[in-house]
Design a protein around this motif. Sequence first.
Motif, PDB file in Angstrom:
ATOM      1  N   HIS A 142     -63.549 -14.875  -8.081  1.00  0.00           N
ATOM      2  CA  HIS A 142     -63.813 -16.259  -8.491  1.00  0.00           C
ATOM      3  C   HIS A 142     -65.061 -16.846  -7.835  1.00  0.00           C
ATOM      4  CE1 HIS A 142     -60.146 -16.676 -10.785  1.00  0.00           C
ATOM      5  NE2 HIS A 142     -59.444 -16.218  -9.768  1.00  0.00           N
ATOM      6  N   LEU A 143     -65.903 -16.011  -7.232  1.00  0.00           N
ATOM      7  CA  LEU A 143     -67.152 -16.483  -6.642  1.00  0.00           C
ATOM      8  C   LEU A 143     -68.324 -15.760  -7.282  1.00  0.00           C
ATOM      9  CD1 LEU A 143     -66.441 -16.749  -2.795  1.00  0.00           C
ATOM     10  CD2 LEU A 143     -66.448 -18.583  -4.495  1.00  0.00           C
ATOM     11  N   GLU A 144     -69.297 -16.526  -7.689  1.00  0.00           N
ATOM     12  CA  GLU A 144     -70.505 -15.949  -8.277  1.00  0.00           C
ATOM     13  C   GLU A 144     -71.626 -15.983  -7.237  1.00  0.00           C
ATOM     14  OE1 GLU A 144     -73.237 -16.561 -12.243  1.00  0.00           O
ATOM     15  OE2 GLU A 144     -72.474 -18.334 -11.213  1.00  0.00           O
ATOM     16  N   ASP A 160     -63.451  -9.046  -3.604  1.00  0.00           N
ATOM     17  CA  ASP A 160     -62.822 -10.355  -3.425  1.00  0.00           C
ATOM     18  C   ASP A 160     -62.593 -10.711  -1.960  1.00  0.00           C
ATOM     19  OD1 ASP A 160     -62.121 -12.649  -4.809  1.00  0.00           O
ATOM     20  OD2 ASP A 160     -59.983 -12.221  -4.699  1.00  0.00           O
ATOM     21  N   ARG A 177     -65.149 -14.231   1.752  1.00  0.00           N
ATOM     22  CA  ARG A 177     -64.221 -15.192   1.167  1.00  0.00           C
ATOM     23  C   ARG A 177     -62.890 -15.060   1.891  1.00  0.00           C
ATOM     24  NH1 ARG A 177     -59.685 -14.905  -1.106  1.00  0.00           N
ATOM     25  NH2 ARG A 177     -58.963 -16.166  -2.852  1.00  0.00           N
ATOM     26  N   ASP A 219     -63.864 -25.109   0.872  1.00  0.00           N
ATOM     27  CA  ASP A 219     -63.611 -25.529  -0.500  1.00  0.00           C
ATOM     28  C   ASP A 219     -62.151 -25.962  -0.616  1.00  0.00           C
ATOM     29  OD1 ASP A 219     -63.308 -25.903  -3.194  1.00  0.00           O
ATOM     30  OD2 ASP A 219     -64.371 -24.080  -3.789  1.00  0.00           O
ATOM     31  N   HIS A 222     -60.246 -25.538  -4.155  1.00  0.00           N
ATOM     32  CA  HIS A 222     -59.753 -24.216  -4.547  1.00  0.00           C
ATOM     33  C   HIS A 222     -59.094 -23.469  -3.396  1.00  0.00           C
ATOM     34  CE1 HIS A 222     -63.211 -25.079  -7.348  1.00  0.00           C
ATOM     35  NE2 HIS A 222     -62.217 -24.911  -8.194  1.00  0.00           N
ATOM     36  N   ILE A 226     -65.622 -20.161   2.466  1.00  0.00           N
ATOM     37  CA  ILE A 226     -66.742 -19.336   2.035  1.00  0.00           C
ATOM     38  C   ILE A 226     -67.722 -19.235   3.197  1.00  0.00           C
ATOM     39  CG2 ILE A 226     -68.613 -19.062   0.366  1.00  0.00           C
ATOM     40  CD1 ILE A 226     -66.974 -20.917  -1.508  1.00  0.00           C
ATOM     41  N   ILE A 246     -73.943 -19.667  -4.272  1.00  0.00           N
ATOM     42  CA  ILE A 246     -72.596 -19.109  -4.244  1.00  0.00           C
ATOM     43  C   ILE A 246     -71.664 -20.166  -4.811  1.00  0.00           C
ATOM     44  CG2 ILE A 246     -70.734 -18.177  -2.817  1.00  0.00           C
ATOM     45  CD1 ILE A 246     -72.836 -17.410  -0.739  1.00  0.00           C
ATOM     46  N   LYS A 247     -71.136 -19.917  -6.000  1.00  0.00           N
ATOM     47  CA  LYS A 247     -70.370 -20.951  -6.687  1.00  0.00           C
ATOM     48  C   LYS A 247     -69.030 -20.411  -7.188  1.00  0.00           C
ATOM     49  CE  LYS A 247     -74.574 -23.359  -8.158  1.00  0.00           C
ATOM     50  NZ  LYS A 247     -75.345 -23.871  -9.318  1.00  0.00           N
ATOM     51  N   TYR A 248     -68.056 -21.298  -7.221  1.00  0.00           N
ATOM     52  CA  TYR A 248     -66.733 -20.934  -7.732  1.00  0.00           C
ATOM     53  C   TYR A 248     -66.765 -20.892  -9.246  1.00  0.00           C
ATOM     54  CZ  TYR A 248     -61.688 -20.890  -8.418  1.00  0.00           C
ATOM     55  OH  TYR A 248     -60.403 -20.552  -8.788  1.00  0.00           O
TER      56      TYR A 248
END
Length: 250
Positions: A142-144, A160, A177, A219, A222, A226, A246-248
């Motif tokens: 779930h992290l880009e 992950d 993460r 975060d 969520h 991070i 780095i985005k969810y």
Amino acid sequence: MEQYEDAYFALLMYEVAEQEGARLERINKELQDDPKAAVPEQIDRKCIKAIDRHFARQRRGGYWRTAKHMFTHVAVVVTVMVMMFTTAFALSPDFRASALNLLITFEEQYTQLTMNGNATGGNTSQTENSAPYDFTATYFEHLEVGWIPEGFTCTRNDYDSSALFEDSAGQFFSINRADGHGTLNVDTEDADSVVNITVNGINGIQVLKDGRIHSVLSDLEHGLFIQLRTSSGISTEIHQRILENIKYIA
């Protein structure tokens, strides 16, 4: 009704602050009059050493004398910190929500971050990543990782959980993460600086130590911690750009 509730809460907290302030002033006076309440010499030396590092490049004589004088009576510092926290807690709804959902504990050798039960949790699956190590690989569920500096490739990926990137010169950075249901200890012992940061609307802390930068974002939405660590050869600007990308993703 929302404005009324905020105003009413602020008034209540103002009364609490007045009462607490009066109590702390009494304790402060008792401590100042009690020679046994002095700050231990070992702690005093460590505090002065930390201040010395922080102002090494921009110290002024007046700042230094003021900073050292502050540590003669620890109760003065405690009083100011409590009053500032109480005022901010009363007047800022955003601050109240953040303070209630994230607990930050400062220890001598580390800083501990803990999310409470109000923070939602993310997926905690930990399986091996079979994707090739290139810029388009998915390192987290779930992290880009939206930007990787030129010349860096992923040399290790625990899917992950963490990803390590290195270049031919030996420089590196890692992204981690962690699930928010646990606690996270951040090495802040003898750090050159520890500052609060906000990236993409997410609050966190940034530690500079021995030329390395370690950023931790909490975060709360969520339920994730991070982390980004960069080696001493990577600039602050590059560290910031990696962190901002780095985005969810759902």
